[in-house]
Scaffold this motif. Structure first.
Motif, PDB file in Angstrom:
ATOM      1  N   PHE A  89      74.918   3.327   2.415  1.00  0.00           N
ATOM      2  CA  PHE A  89      73.919   4.336   2.065  1.00  0.00           C
ATOM      3  C   PHE A  89      72.669   4.203   2.936  1.00  0.00           C
ATOM      4  CE2 PHE A  89      70.022   5.376  -0.266  1.00  0.00           C
ATOM      5  CZ  PHE A  89      70.223   6.733  -0.487  1.00  0.00           C
ATOM      6  N   ILE A  90      72.176   2.976   3.087  1.00  0.00           N
ATOM      7  CA  ILE A  90      70.981   2.741   3.905  1.00  0.00           C
ATOM      8  C   ILE A  90      71.228   3.179   5.345  1.00  0.00           C
ATOM      9  CG2 ILE A  90      69.482   0.945   4.885  1.00  0.00           C
ATOM     10  CD1 ILE A  90      69.942  -0.636   2.271  1.00  0.00           C
ATOM     11  N   SER A  91      72.356   2.788   5.891  1.00  0.00           N
ATOM     12  CA  SER A  91      72.675   3.119   7.275  1.00  0.00           C
ATOM     13  C   SER A  91      72.753   4.626   7.472  1.00  0.00           C
ATOM     14  CB  SER A  91      74.000   2.470   7.682  1.00  0.00           C
ATOM     15  OG  SER A  91      73.934   1.068   7.568  1.00  0.00           O
ATOM     16  N   TYR A  92      73.369   5.326   6.526  1.00  0.00           N
ATOM     17  CA  TYR A  92      73.524   6.774   6.661  1.00  0.00           C
ATOM     18  C   TYR A  92      72.183   7.488   6.554  1.00  0.00           C
ATOM     19  CZ  TYR A  92      75.458  11.463   5.981  1.00  0.00           C
ATOM     20  OH  TYR A  92      75.769  12.790   6.104  1.00  0.00           O
ATOM     21  N   LEU A 101      72.514   5.284  16.735  1.00  0.00           N
ATOM     22  CA  LEU A 101      72.283   3.981  17.358  1.00  0.00           C
ATOM     23  C   LEU A 101      71.415   3.096  16.474  1.00  0.00           C
ATOM     24  CD1 LEU A 101      72.843   2.288  19.885  1.00  0.00           C
ATOM     25  CD2 LEU A 101      70.726   3.193  20.871  1.00  0.00           C
ATOM     26  N   VAL A 102      70.397   3.688  15.856  1.00  0.00           N
ATOM     27  CA  VAL A 102      69.521   2.931  14.965  1.00  0.00           C
ATOM     28  C   VAL A 102      70.138   2.789  13.585  1.00  0.00           C
ATOM     29  CG1 VAL A 102      67.266   2.913  13.815  1.00  0.00           C
ATOM     30  CG2 VAL A 102      67.448   3.620  16.200  1.00  0.00           C
ATOM     31  N   GLY A 103      70.556   3.913  13.008  1.00  0.00           N
ATOM     32  CA  GLY A 103      71.032   3.903  11.638  1.00  0.00           C
ATOM     33  C   GLY A 103      72.464   3.435  11.485  1.00  0.00           C
ATOM     34  N   GLY A 104      73.386   4.238  11.999  1.00  0.00           N
ATOM     35  CA  GLY A 104      74.801   3.948  11.785  1.00  0.00           C
ATOM     36  C   GLY A 104      75.249   2.632  12.366  1.00  0.00           C
ATOM     37  N   VAL A 126      82.009  -0.713  11.738  1.00  0.00           N
ATOM     38  CA  VAL A 126      81.305   0.434  12.327  1.00  0.00           C
ATOM     39  C   VAL A 126      82.301   1.425  12.916  1.00  0.00           C
ATOM     40  CG1 VAL A 126      79.750   1.143  14.173  1.00  0.00           C
ATOM     41  CG2 VAL A 126      79.178  -0.838  12.770  1.00  0.00           C
ATOM     42  N   THR A 127      83.271   0.913  13.652  1.00  0.00           N
ATOM     43  CA  THR A 127      84.276   1.783  14.272  1.00  0.00           C
ATOM     44  C   THR A 127      85.065   2.543  13.219  1.00  0.00           C
ATOM     45  OG1 THR A 127      84.485   0.250  16.138  1.00  0.00           O
ATOM     46  CG2 THR A 127      86.260   1.840  15.814  1.00  0.00           C
ATOM     47  N   MET A 128      85.491   1.834  12.173  1.00  0.00           N
ATOM     48  CA  MET A 128      86.275   2.476  11.125  1.00  0.00           C
ATOM     49  C   MET A 128      85.454   3.515  10.371  1.00  0.00           C
ATOM     50  SD  MET A 128      89.047   2.962   9.504  1.00  0.00           S
ATOM     51  CE  MET A 128      90.076   1.714  10.272  1.00  0.00           C
ATOM     52  N   SER A 129      84.175   3.234  10.130  1.00  0.00           N
ATOM     53  CA  SER A 129      83.316   4.184   9.428  1.00  0.00           C
ATOM     54  C   SER A 129      83.152   5.475  10.224  1.00  0.00           C
ATOM     55  CB  SER A 129      81.947   3.554   9.159  1.00  0.00           C
ATOM     56  OG  SER A 129      81.076   4.482   8.561  1.00  0.00           O
ATOM     57  N   MET A 130      82.842   5.332  11.510  1.00  0.00           N
ATOM     58  CA  MET A 130      82.658   6.520  12.351  1.00  0.00           C
ATOM     59  C   MET A 130      83.965   7.293  12.501  1.00  0.00           C
ATOM     60  SD  MET A 130      80.094   5.146  15.345  1.00  0.00           S
ATOM     61  CE  MET A 130      78.386   4.750  14.960  1.00  0.00           C
ATOM     62  N   LEU A 131      85.062   6.557  12.686  1.00  0.00           N
ATOM     63  CA  LEU A 131      86.360   7.206  12.826  1.00  0.00           C
ATOM     64  C   LEU A 131      86.711   7.983  11.556  1.00  0.00           C
ATOM     65  CD1 LEU A 131      88.990   7.583  14.459  1.00  0.00           C
ATOM     66  CD2 LEU A 131      89.844   5.496  13.384  1.00  0.00           C
ATOM     67  N   THR A 132      86.484   7.364  10.402  1.00  0.00           N
ATOM     68  CA  THR A 132      86.789   8.017   9.130  1.00  0.00           C
ATOM     69  C   THR A 132      85.973   9.288   8.961  1.00  0.00           C
ATOM     70  OG1 THR A 132      87.335   5.898   8.077  1.00  0.00           O
ATOM     71  CG2 THR A 132      86.781   7.722   6.620  1.00  0.00           C
ATOM     72  N   HIS A 250      72.546  14.865  20.941  1.00  0.00           N
ATOM     73  CA  HIS A 250      71.981  13.539  20.679  1.00  0.00           C
ATOM     74  C   HIS A 250      70.527  13.609  20.189  1.00  0.00           C
ATOM     75  CE1 HIS A 250      75.487  11.581  22.377  1.00  0.00           C
ATOM     76  NE2 HIS A 250      75.368  12.311  23.462  1.00  0.00           N
ATOM     77  N   ILE A 251      70.228  14.578  19.338  1.00  0.00           N
ATOM     78  CA  ILE A 251      68.888  14.714  18.792  1.00  0.00           C
ATOM     79  C   ILE A 251      68.873  14.146  17.376  1.00  0.00           C
ATOM     80  CG2 ILE A 251      67.082  16.335  18.083  1.00  0.00           C
ATOM     81  CD1 ILE A 251      68.017  18.178  20.291  1.00  0.00           C
ATOM     82  N   PRO A 252      68.053  13.106  17.109  1.00  0.00           N
ATOM     83  CA  PRO A 252      68.003  12.527  15.762  1.00  0.00           C
ATOM     84  C   PRO A 252      67.707  13.591  14.709  1.00  0.00           C
ATOM     85  CG  PRO A 252      66.811  11.141  17.302  1.00  0.00           C
ATOM     86  CD  PRO A 252      67.169  12.406  18.044  1.00  0.00           C
TER      87      PRO A 252
END
Length: 312
Positions: A89-92, A101-104, A126-132, A250-252
């Protein structure tokens, strides 16, 4: 071509020019907006509409926090499910507002590292989260573009049938992924020193279910705020297009990009001041409120880990 030393500079220059062009167009457009009407549109949103939007936003963030549970099962680490969901949750929350780059990535490495997870495991999480996340996006976009393709503005060169063909291609990709997970005799590959294991079919189905639910509830937020002026499949299609546009640029937080895509695709159907009012409310509900909650939760986690850290 990528081996040439000038290629990274070319990509950087092209990207900078593209972002500058988008910024210029947004500023020029903003000068012609009646911001008084936009403010009035925000103030006129019914309380019941805002509460419903908050519920869908909370559900979307909750579902997204389940993504790292897939990584927990994938890597076999033993952190509690509650802690894993907190980190997700925090990362998202920071990912949405400050970029992946900062969050995820950054927040996951810091928080998982503080809790004793090895860097190699964090990389796989991290890889699995982004892939999912993007596997669900691909499946959902494939379904909605194929079954209910967006009626694009008349002046667009791309038509609905071409969008449907794109949807068919995305669906085919999803089917191939599921077939590989179910039947591929080879289950792992090594890419740049990192071993990548193919999930089981059961895990792949869990990935798609979680991610699709996240995107569906996320799209429900602007749909509710638009108060029935467009149907749900239309709101979902536009959000999916805005999401990929934000990633490409790539705009936050997709600042300006989300609004630009919604305006480009829906301004011929909805008065612009109402559309912008709904989008400002969407940004406050889905982006800024979770950021505040995520920041407070992050401070709590940091204080707790420091309190229990061994004395030097």
């Amino acid at each position: 071509m990528r081996n040439h030393p000038w290629w990274p500079w070319v990509k950087r220059i092209v990207g900078t020019v593209f972002v500058a062009a988008v910024a210029f167009l947004l500023v020029r457009y903003a000068r012609n907006v009646d911001w008084g009407e936009v403010k009035q549109s925000v103030l006129e949103l019914p309380r019941s509409t805002l509460m419903t939007a908050f519920v869908f936003a909370a559900a979307s963030h909750l579902v997204y926090s389940l993504l790292d549970l897939v990584g927990r099962h994938y890597t076999g680490h033993r952190l509690s499910k509650r802690k894993v969901m907190q980190i997700s949750f925090i990362s998202y929350a920071f990912n949405l507002n400050l970029g992946s780059l900062v969050g995820g990535i950054g927040f996951r490495y810091r928080l998982y590292g503080k809790l004793g997870i090895r860097y190699s495991q964090i990389t796989r999480i991290v890889t699995m989260s982004m892939l999912t996340n993007w596997l669900g996006y691909i499946l959902l976009a494939g379904l909605v573009f194929t079954i209910a393709p967006l009626q694009l503005p008349p002046h667009w060169s791309l038509d609905s049938e071409e969008l449907r063909m794109l949807g068919v291609g995305l669906l085919a990709f999803s089917v191939v992924y599921l077939l590989l997970c179910a039947f591929s005799p080879r289950r792992s590959w090594t890419v740049r020193g990192h071993e990548i294991e193919l999930p089981t079919l059961r895990m792949a189905c869990a990935q798609l279910s979680i991610s699709c639910t996240h995107w569906l509830t996320m799209a429900a937020v602007p749909w509710v705020l638009l108060q029935g002026q467009v149907d749900y499949p239309t709101a979902l299609s536009v959000l999916l297009m805005a999401a990929i546009a934000g990633v490409i640029l790539h705009i936050p937080a997709g600042l300006g990009v989300t609004e630009a895509v919604f305006i480009a695709l829906l301004s011929h159907r909805i008065p612009e001041h109402q559309l912008l009012g709904a989008l400002l409310a969407y940004r406050a509900i889905f982006y800024l409120t979770p950021l505040i909650a995520g920041a407070l939760l992050y401070l709590k986690v940091e204080m707790r880990t420091r309190k229990h850290a061994p004395a030097a």
